[in-house]
Scaffold this motif. Structure first.
Motif: not given
Length: 254
Positions: A109-119, A154-160, A197-205
């Motif tokens: 979860t942490s790794a994919f979050l860092v990857l997403l922020l890097a993208v 990221l969402g898969t890892a966070a959900g699990d 910002l709101c769009f991408w947060i909602a998209y992740v969630l």
């Protein structure tokens, strides 16, 4: 929620992403559910195994992505087919890390979050916008799909992690992520917060929300699910997605 910002586009391409309407969010959430249950269906029910499922879905996803990125304008069937396959592929990335390599869900979860922020950082540094209203060049669309893949993984890892690793259960996890999405909608509509910002947060969630709903419907009753199974759950949501996308395609053609 619709993004409201502006940015520079390139006239040679039309925007390749649909408006973020209610239908957009419903299809997206259901595609995440199908991504979760379809991966389990191919892996376990059809006996493909994790490696076989990953190979088959990977080929289909890259073919769909090639077709999508070869076009110069948006089309509902082409776009949502790519989303549906990337949802399954993103799920499989996390599953391989967890089941094959033994990576803890908190770490992935942490790794994919860092990857997403890097993208996002590289995308914005180059294009000066992260708006879905301006996915109108090959470079922007490339960044867009890379970000989408990261959000699904990221969402898969966070959900699990929340439902299984932290043992919250599927129902409690769905309520948690649903509440978080409602909070994002509140700060967007009421507090007029930054739309991108709101769009991408909602998209992740929406990814862990859909995963929690899918697992909750498919898993056996003795582990907190409804016991519908992956086949029934996948068919239900896929049928609804097909109806929504068909309607969108008809409207788009008109």
């Amino acid at each position: 929620m619709k993004t409201k910002d502006s940015g520079a586009g390139v006239a040679a391409w039309g925007n390749k992403v649909p408006e973020a309407t209610l239908a957009f969010w419903l299809i997206k959430m259901m595609s995440t559910t199908v991504g979760e249950t379809a991966a389990d269906f191919l892996n376990a029910d059809l006996g493909f195994g994790l490696a076989g499922t990953s190979a088959v879905v990977g080929v289909l996803f890259f073919v769909a992505l090639f077709v999508q990125m070869s076009a110069r304008s948006y089309h509902p069937v082409r776009y949502w087919t790519t989303v549906l396959l990337i949802s399954v592929f993103g799920t499989l990335i996390t599953d391989n890390l967890t089941d094959v390599l033994g990576v803890p869900l908190a770490w992935s979860t942490s790794a994919f979050l860092v990857l997403l922020l890097a993208v996002f950082s590289v995308w914005y540094a180059r294009e000066k916008t992260l708006s879905i209203h301006h996915v109108d060049t090959p470079a922007r669309e490339g960044f867009y799909w890379l970000a989408i893949l990261a959000t699904f993984a990221l969402g898969t890892a966070a959900g699990d992690w929340f439902s299984e690793g932290l043992q919250l259960g599927y129902g409690a996890s769905a309520i948690l992520f649903g509440t978080a999405i409602a909070a994002v909608a509140f700060i967007y509509y009421v507090l007029d917060s930054p739309p991108v910002l709101c769009f991408w947060i909602a998209y992740v969630l929406t990814r862990p929300l859909g995963a929690s709903i899918g697992d909750g419907m498919a898993q056996a009753r003795d582990v907190g699910g409804l016991g519908l199974g992956t086949t029934v759950t996948s068919v239900i949501f896929l049928a609804v997605i097909v109806l929504f996308v068909a309607g969108s395609a008809i409207r788009h053609r008109r």
